[in-house]
Design a protein around this motif. Sequence first.
Motif, short mmCIF file in Angstrom:
data_model
loop_
_atom_site.label_atom_id
_atom_site.label_comp_id
_atom_site.label_asym_id
_atom_site.label_seq_id
_atom_site.Cartn_x
_atom_site.Cartn_y
_atom_site.Cartn_z
N ILE A 67 0.85 -1.19 0.00
CA ILE A 67 0.00 0.00 0.00
C ILE A 67 0.88 1.24 0.00
CG2 ILE A 67 -1.53 1.39 1.46
CD1 ILE A 67 -3.07 -1.03 2.12
N ASP B 28 2.65 -3.25 3.70
CA ASP B 28 1.73 -4.06 2.91
C ASP B 28 0.31 -3.97 3.44
OD1 ASP B 28 3.85 -4.90 1.38
OD2 ASP B 28 4.09 -6.83 2.41
N LYS B 29 -0.62 -4.37 2.60
CA LYS B 29 -2.02 -4.48 3.01
C LYS B 29 -2.13 -5.45 4.18
CE LYS B 29 -6.63 -5.51 1.23
NZ LYS B 29 -7.43 -5.94 0.05
N ASN B 30 -2.98 -5.09 5.19
CA ASN B 30 -3.21 -5.89 6.38
C ASN B 30 -1.94 -6.09 7.21
OD1 ASN B 30 -4.21 -9.19 7.44
ND2 ASN B 30 -4.88 -7.25 8.28
N SER C 214 -0.82 3.29 -2.71
CA SER C 214 -1.76 2.52 -3.54
C SER C 214 -1.52 2.76 -5.02
CB SER C 214 -3.20 2.86 -3.18
OG SER C 214 -3.50 2.44 -1.87
N SER D 62 -8.01 2.73 3.10
CA SER D 62 -6.95 1.75 2.86
C SER D 62 -6.15 1.50 4.12
CB SER D 62 -6.02 2.24 1.74
OG SER D 62 -6.71 2.36 0.53
N THR E 18 -5.54 -2.38 7.65
CA THR E 18 -4.13 -2.02 7.75
C THR E 18 -4.00 -0.89 8.76
OG1 THR E 18 -3.84 -2.58 5.41
CG2 THR E 18 -2.10 -1.26 6.45
#
Length: 239
Positions: free
Chosen positions: A3, A31-33, A67, A163, A195
């Motif tokens: 992200i 990163d995502k999550n 993103s 996000s 996230t």
Amino acid sequence: MNIITIEHIAKIYQVGLEEVHALRDVSLTIDKNEYVAIMGPSGSGKSTLMNILGCLDTPTKGLYTFSGNNVSEMDDNELAAIRNREIGFVFQTFNLLARSDALHNVELPLIYAGVAKEERRERAREALEKVGLADRMDHKPNELSGGQRQRVAVARALVTNPSIILADEPTGNLDTKTGEDIMALFEELYELGNTIILVTHEEYIAEHAKRIIRLRDGLVEKDEITETRRVPKQRQIKI
């Protein structure tokens, strides 16, 4: 999936005739999550890094990609659009409107985004239910405890389905027990796939994260994974 990617970011402030190097050369990806804590002593650059990550400020040098969008050279209007769509902020001081009830405080980002009244009210209700305040929607901030006010702030951060959630010292104005309750809420949100980037100077708060980035003198001193990332649970409520 990344992200956030920042490459060789520096931030220099002009204070009178003196240049202050708040960030010198910082590179990292998120990163995502991921659940990341950013730590450092006063003057380490963590607040400056938070402002850049949150699109509240731009770097003097370097590349920032959010993103897939290069935000390093965006103007104020473009940065505001990214903030409103992509980032949910949680502040130490709650930043709630004193004369408005919890529901109106939560729906504010959707008002700015031009969402129709019926839809934004429904999304605000769902966000408050998500943080355990279904029975406090019509209460104003002075009718809520510190922990409840921070939960309203978390609901407001969630309502746009951002996000990332960027939390700046979110337990700083809370007692230890209430602070732990808020950190438990962040853990639940992380497990649902959010996230989270947490800025703190408290070691015991940072230890809730799964990765800790330590800054000193405008540089990354240490970047460590503290716990393996978990597989997100199925979301119960769509925000």
